[in-house]
Design a protein around this motif. Structure first.
Motif, mmCIF file in Angstrom:
data_model
loop_
_atom_site.group_PDB
_atom_site.id
_atom_site.type_symbol
_atom_site.label_atom_id
_atom_site.label_comp_id
_atom_site.label_asym_id
_atom_site.label_seq_id
_atom_site.Cartn_x
_atom_site.Cartn_y
_atom_site.Cartn_z
ATOM 1 N N GLN A 52 1.208 -1.129 0.073
ATOM 2 C CA GLN A 52 0.071 0.098 -0.116
ATOM 3 C C GLN A 52 0.874 1.633 -0.058
ATOM 4 O O GLN A 52 0.732 2.044 -0.834
ATOM 5 C CB GLN A 52 -1.096 0.207 1.059
ATOM 6 N N LEU A 53 2.278 1.232 0.836
ATOM 7 C CA LEU A 53 2.790 2.527 0.772
ATOM 8 C C LEU A 53 3.456 2.298 -0.620
ATOM 9 O O LEU A 53 3.932 3.717 -0.933
ATOM 10 C CB LEU A 53 4.075 2.360 1.983
ATOM 11 N N LEU A 54 3.775 1.500 -1.207
ATOM 12 C CA LEU A 54 4.834 1.678 -2.192
ATOM 13 C C LEU A 54 3.691 1.810 -3.645
ATOM 14 O O LEU A 54 4.186 3.055 -4.209
ATOM 15 C CB LEU A 54 4.818 0.466 -2.800
ATOM 16 N N LEU A 55 2.045 1.503 -3.713
ATOM 17 C CA LEU A 55 1.594 1.608 -4.235
ATOM 18 C C LEU A 55 1.457 3.504 -4.207
ATOM 19 O O LEU A 55 0.430 4.310 -4.841
ATOM 20 C CB LEU A 55 0.044 1.108 -4.214
ATOM 21 N N THR A 123 -2.196 -2.785 13.865
ATOM 22 C CA THR A 123 -1.836 -3.186 12.350
ATOM 23 C C THR A 123 -2.644 -3.223 11.333
ATOM 24 O O THR A 123 -2.768 -2.452 10.621
ATOM 25 C CB THR A 123 -0.955 -4.612 12.584
ATOM 26 N N TRP A 124 -3.812 -3.470 12.081
ATOM 27 C CA TRP A 124 -5.125 -3.645 11.254
ATOM 28 C C TRP A 124 -5.904 -1.784 11.144
ATOM 29 O O TRP A 124 -6.283 -1.737 9.883
ATOM 30 C CB TRP A 124 -6.403 -4.477 11.572
ATOM 31 N N VAL A 125 -5.513 -1.812 12.008
ATOM 32 C CA VAL A 125 -5.760 -0.094 12.042
ATOM 33 C C VAL A 125 -5.113 0.700 10.739
ATOM 34 O O VAL A 125 -5.773 1.437 9.976
ATOM 35 C CB VAL A 125 -6.109 0.549 13.479
ATOM 36 N N VAL A 126 -4.003 0.515 10.798
ATOM 37 C CA VAL A 126 -2.793 1.307 10.124
ATOM 38 C C VAL A 126 -3.167 0.418 8.160
ATOM 39 O O VAL A 126 -3.291 1.539 7.909
ATOM 40 C CB VAL A 126 -1.587 0.185 9.842
ATOM 41 N N ILE A 127 -3.704 -1.151 8.583
ATOM 42 C CA ILE A 127 -4.560 -1.037 6.830
ATOM 43 C C ILE A 127 -5.589 -0.290 6.287
ATOM 44 O O ILE A 127 -5.412 -0.686 5.461
ATOM 45 C CB ILE A 127 -4.267 -3.236 7.150
ATOM 46 N N SER A 128 -6.523 -0.422 7.478
ATOM 47 C CA SER A 128 -7.675 0.107 7.335
ATOM 48 C C SER A 128 -7.421 2.187 6.291
ATOM 49 O O SER A 128 -7.586 2.072 5.701
ATOM 50 C CB SER A 128 -8.174 0.582 8.369
ATOM 51 N N ALA A 129 -6.725 2.360 6.692
ATOM 52 C CA ALA A 129 -6.107 3.541 7.178
ATOM 53 C C ALA A 129 -5.868 3.988 5.687
ATOM 54 O O ALA A 129 -5.679 4.653 4.965
ATOM 55 C CB ALA A 129 -6.043 4.650 8.291
ATOM 56 N N LEU A 130 -4.397 3.355 5.147
ATOM 57 C CA LEU A 130 -4.211 3.176 4.312
ATOM 58 C C LEU A 130 -4.604 3.029 3.183
ATOM 59 O O LEU A 130 -4.514 3.281 2.449
ATOM 60 C CB LEU A 130 -3.096 1.442 4.420
ATOM 61 N N ALA A 131 -5.248 1.661 3.159
ATOM 62 C CA ALA A 131 -6.398 0.902 2.045
ATOM 63 C C ALA A 131 -7.558 2.348 1.747
ATOM 64 O O ALA A 131 -7.206 2.186 0.211
ATOM 65 C CB ALA A 131 -6.878 -0.217 2.559
ATOM 66 N N THR A 194 -19.177 13.909 -4.544
ATOM 67 C CA THR A 194 -18.499 15.668 -4.146
ATOM 68 C C THR A 194 -17.351 16.489 -4.463
ATOM 69 O O THR A 194 -17.089 16.771 -4.694
ATOM 70 C CB THR A 194 -18.429 14.386 -2.998
ATOM 71 N N GLY A 195 -17.140 15.761 -5.814
ATOM 72 C CA GLY A 195 -15.089 16.609 -6.721
ATOM 73 C C GLY A 195 -14.971 15.983 -6.385
ATOM 74 O O GLY A 195 -13.219 16.728 -6.145
ATOM 75 N N SER A 196 -14.450 15.048 -5.037
ATOM 76 C CA SER A 196 -13.243 15.051 -4.483
ATOM 77 C C SER A 196 -13.222 13.498 -4.273
ATOM 78 O O SER A 196 -14.333 12.628 -4.155
ATOM 79 C CB SER A 196 -12.487 16.064 -3.471
ATOM 80 N N LEU A 197 -12.437 13.114 -3.289
ATOM 81 C CA LEU A 197 -11.879 11.842 -2.351
ATOM 82 C C LEU A 197 -12.445 11.471 -1.462
ATOM 83 O O LEU A 197 -11.968 10.555 -0.692
ATOM 84 C CB LEU A 197 -10.358 11.376 -3.245
ATOM 85 N N TYR A 198 -12.116 13.594 -0.513
ATOM 86 C CA TYR A 198 -12.064 13.033 0.668
ATOM 87 C C TYR A 198 -12.888 12.315 1.816
ATOM 88 O O TYR A 198 -12.934 11.626 1.779
ATOM 89 C CB TYR A 198 -12.091 14.891 1.095
ATOM 90 N N LEU A 199 -14.363 11.867 0.922
ATOM 91 C CA LEU A 199 -15.313 11.601 1.987
ATOM 92 C C LEU A 199 -15.231 9.937 1.674
ATOM 93 O O LEU A 199 -15.880 9.293 2.229
ATOM 94 C CB LEU A 199 -16.955 11.217 0.988
ATOM 95 N N ALA A 200 -14.414 10.093 0.081
ATOM 96 C CA ALA A 200 -14.464 8.696 -0.103
ATOM 97 C C ALA A 200 -13.645 7.692 0.815
ATOM 98 O O ALA A 200 -14.053 6.550 1.205
ATOM 99 C CB ALA A 200 -14.136 7.745 -1.342
ATOM 100 N N ILE A 201 -12.671 8.325 1.232
ATOM 101 C CA ILE A 201 -11.335 8.031 1.919
ATOM 102 C C ILE A 201 -11.717 7.719 3.430
ATOM 103 O O ILE A 201 -11.512 6.826 3.767
ATOM 104 C CB ILE A 201 -9.993 9.243 1.629
ATOM 105 N N VAL A 202 -12.867 8.464 3.935
ATOM 106 C CA VAL A 202 -12.618 8.164 5.110
ATOM 107 C C VAL A 202 -13.943 6.916 5.463
ATOM 108 O O VAL A 202 -14.021 6.512 6.485
ATOM 109 C CB VAL A 202 -13.448 9.541 5.682
#
Length: 234
Positions: A52-55, A123-131, A194-202
């Motif tokens: 995920q970090l690499l991508l 670790t799952w919290v980190v994975i979820s945020a990164l995903a 929404t015209g952005s990625l903010y809401l989709a990310i959350v």
């Protein structure tokens, strides 16, 4: 922007999103189906974080090279956030009911991906945020923009992004491919509205985190039962 003008980082990004990620999903599916033992889950989680970090790094470099605003410029208003919060609450209640009714086969399939021990939750919290950040930036953001710019077909771009995203999650089985593909279509819709990625990310990150939190007690109980059964046999 023609394909030949994507530049090094753009071409590497498209290769990773449309080829490498789906190929890893297919490889994982074949290995699981063959019954070959998997590496310990903690190691697999670390590999997921590295990927995920690499991508994410490649996505940022490709966006910068193409001079594309990766997140979009429009921040959603309070109504959108309230609607998203209400939807996530309803989704959490539905997921809790659905998980309590899963059969043993589907629980075992879920254990391959989701945490089954409290020590894995950090670790799952980190994975979820990164995903949430990485996959939305990559699939709903940059890949969709590159494909529509180069090919001009919104439908084709949507099919390629949704399809590659779904196959990249093939380790979850065909149900997982279908489920993640449906989620991908919904995320594309949110980005369009929404015209952005903010809401989709959350929403994406929160959904993944909810899955882990809801699944943990159920899967950990199943894991303990399996360990006790194996101990009794020996």
């Amino acid at each position: 922007m023609p394909t030949e003008q994507l530049g090094f980082w753009g071409e590497l990004f498209m290769l990773q999103v449309l080829v490498a990620a789906p190929a890893l999903g297919i490889t994982s599916y074949i290995r699981i189906r063959s019954g070959k033992p998997l590496p310990p889950k903690a190691r697999r989680y670390r590999s997921m974080i590295v990927f995920q970090l690499l991508l994410l790094v490649i996505s940022v470099l490709a966006a910068r090279q193409a001079r594309v605003p990766l997140l979009g410029g429009q921040f959603p208003g309070p109504v959108a956030w309230l609607l998203a919060g209400g939807y996530l609450i309803l989704l959490a209640l539905r997921l809790r009911r659905a998980w309590s009714k899963l059969n043993s086969e589907r629980r075992e399939r879920a254990r391959i991906v989701l945490p089954d021990h409290l020590s894995l939750m950090r670790t799952w919290v980190v994975i979820s945020a990164l995903a949430g950040i990485t996959e939305e930036c990559a699939y709903r953001g940059l890949a969709f923009r590159f494909l529509t710019t180069n090919r001009g077909s919104v439908v084709l771009a949507l099919l390629l992004c949704v399809g590659s995203f779904g196959v990249a999650h093939m380790a979850q089985g065909w149900r997982g491919v279908l489920g993640t593909s449906v989620i991908a279509v919904g995320m594309h819709g949110i980005v369009f509205l929404t015209g952005s990625l903010y809401l989709a990310i959350v929403i994406h990150a929160t959904y993944d985190l909810m899955l882990g939190v809801i699944a943990l007690p159920i899967l950990s109980q199943a894991a303990r039962s399996q360990e006790l059964a194996q101990a009794a046999e020996t």
